[in-house]
Design an enzyme around this catalytic site. Structure first.
Site, PDB file in Angstrom:
ATOM      1  N   LYS A   1      43.482   7.017  23.454  1.00 11.43           N
ATOM      2  CA  LYS A   1      42.892   5.923  24.233  1.00 11.43           C
ATOM      3  C   LYS A   1      41.848   5.242  23.390  1.00 11.43           C
ATOM      4  O   LYS A   1      41.330   5.886  22.480  1.00 11.43           O
ATOM      5  CB  LYS A   1      42.282   6.414  25.550  1.00 11.43           C
ATOM      6  CG  LYS A   1      41.409   7.669  25.495  1.00 11.43           C
ATOM      7  CD  LYS A   1      40.197   7.722  24.639  1.00 11.43           C
ATOM      8  CE  LYS A   1      39.079   6.755  24.874  1.00 11.43           C
ATOM      9  NZ  LYS A   1      37.921   7.006  23.937  1.00 11.43           N
TER      10      LYS A   1
ATOM     11  N   TYR B   1      36.845   5.570  30.733  1.00 11.25           N
ATOM     12  CA  TYR B   1      36.622   6.726  31.618  1.00 11.25           C
ATOM     13  C   TYR B   1      35.949   6.288  32.922  1.00 11.25           C
ATOM     14  O   TYR B   1      36.274   6.795  34.001  1.00 11.25           O
ATOM     15  CB  TYR B   1      35.784   7.805  30.925  1.00 11.25           C
ATOM     16  CG  TYR B   1      36.507   8.457  29.772  1.00 11.25           C
ATOM     17  CD1 TYR B   1      37.661   9.198  29.980  1.00 11.25           C
ATOM     18  CD2 TYR B   1      36.045   8.316  28.468  1.00 11.25           C
ATOM     19  CE1 TYR B   1      38.333   9.777  28.921  1.00 11.25           C
ATOM     20  CE2 TYR B   1      36.713   8.903  27.408  1.00 11.25           C
ATOM     21  CZ  TYR B   1      37.854   9.637  27.640  1.00 11.25           C
ATOM     22  OH  TYR B   1      38.526  10.203  26.588  1.00 11.25           O
TER      23      TYR B   1
END
Ligand code: NAD
Length: 362
Positions: free
Chosen positions: A134, A218
């Protein structure tokens, strides 16, 4: 009723946690054609060195067999530490010849985000399954090209969202889905840390830096996973307290999301502030996690007294074992490329909103 629900959530989580390292996985691998998938790590920086390579020593369904690096001085160290033969060592130029290497089943791209698309597409064209870190890529167009290349080459693409393999995160996702406290009304989600570096790719726009793509995903995942919905509008504001370092990319991003059900989220990410917490307010209760996106120790509680605290020996090992098993058994990946793309769609809208100082509809 309350007690039954508590037991249910705990049991579900324990089963998920236990399944990471039980004979179940070993049994299913023996059913597969290949016992273990061979993994080649591309980019031997912090995450590969400190987290992924050690975790690959704990996996049942895959193992570290190859490396791809532009730093020749790292080769003898990795060869000796992990017993990697010369034939499985590549540089960025000869990487495509990995197509002829049957030892390698999966290429794990652990490079700066601006390089994710190129190496994912090259790996897919070489006929290898791809795991990509990511944020999936700096743009929606890159993500779509990565998904297409993997589809065209009939290989799988997983994004390294380790948290979605963590039973503690799965526990709060389940609450959003089953709605024991009614609908989600408000999510508050933050993820950031103080980065003292001054000349790293995280501070470089061309390489895909900026807090939003790094820790911001996140905070965004906290809101998306807690609601189980995709945002329909965003309003964002970028800022910095260290303009001498953060002049190309943001040090801090604050963003608000609106979801189809009417739920709202207030999210923060930063390279200047240590923070990691998630709070979900439902119609009839609340859930808190702190931390909610760490490598270990993610835990939380709910307004009815339920505690979320499931043991997980090694998050990255669980992630890679589950992804390898899905490839071997031809089942769905927990975090396919499409999930990485969902985040980047929102990230693009966040940057647009911050630049234009207005609400952006999705
Ligand atoms: P890092 O800077 O420590 O390592 C990057 C590697 O890429 C280095 O080996 C470097 O030599 C190599 N590289 C090749 N070309 C480069 C270039 N032009 N500029 C800079 N480096 C170049 O970074 P990292 O922290 O290991 O992050 C790598 C990837 O892993 C990123 O996508 C990051 O977001 C991701 N990551 C994920 C997690 C997670 O929890 N899932 C944690 C840390 C990092």
């Amino acid at each position: 009723m309350e007690k039954q629900r508590r037991i249910f959530i705990q049991k579900a989580g324990l089963i998920a946690a236990a399944s990471a390292f039980t004979p179940q996985i070993l049994l299913s691998t023996t059913r597969s054609q290949k016992k273990k998938l061979g993994v080649a790590l591309v980019g031997l920086g912090y995450y590969s060195t400190d987290l992924l390579a050690p975790a690959l020593q704990l996996t049942n369904n895959c193992e570290l067999r190859g490396i791809v690096t532009g730093s020749p001085e790292k080769i003898p160290v990795w060869k000796e530490k992990y017993g990697i033969p010369d034939k499985n060592v590549y540089n960025y130029k000869n990487f495509d010849t990995i197509a002829n290497n049957p030892d390698i089943d999966v290429v794990y791209v652990v490079l700066p985000p601006s390089m994710h698309a190129e190496y994912t597409i090259r790996a897919a064209n070489a006929g290898k399954h791809v795991w990509c870190e990511k944020p999936m890529a700096p743009s929606v167009a890159d993500c779509e090209a990565m998904i297409k290349a993997c589809k065209d080459n009939k290989v799988k693409l997983a994004i390294g969202y380790r948290c979605q393999h963590d039973p503690n995160i799965q526990a709060y996702m389940k609450v959003g889905k089953e709605k024991p406290f009614g609908k989600v009304r408000m999510v508050t989600s933050a993820a950031g840390y103080f980065d003292g570096r001054t000349n790293h790719w995280k501070q470089n726009k061309k390489l895909g830096g900026g807090a939003m793509g790094d820790m911001g995903v996140y905070a965004l995942q906290g809101a998306r996973l807690a609601t189980g919905e995709e945002p329909i509008s965003v309003l964002a504001q970028a800022s910095t307290t260290r303009p001498e370092i953060y002049h190309e990319v943001e040090e801090t991003m604050m963003f608000q999301l609106e979801f189809p059900s009417g739920a709202r989220a207030s999210c923060q990410t930063s390279f200047g502030i240590n923070m990691n917490h998630l709070q979900v307010n439902y119609e009839k209760g609340w859930l808190k996690m702190a931390p909610h996106s760490s490598y270990n120790g993610n835990n939380g509680s709910m307004s009815d007294g339920t505690i979320i605290k499931f043991p997980i020996p090694n998050q990255q090992a669980k992630q890679m074992d589950e992804d390898a098993l899905a490839i071997m058994e031809k089942t769905d990946l927990i975090v396919p490329g499409e999930e990485g793309l969902r985040d980047i769609r929102v990230v693009e809208a966040i940057y647009k909103s911050a630049a234009q100082n207005c609400v952006v509809k999705l």
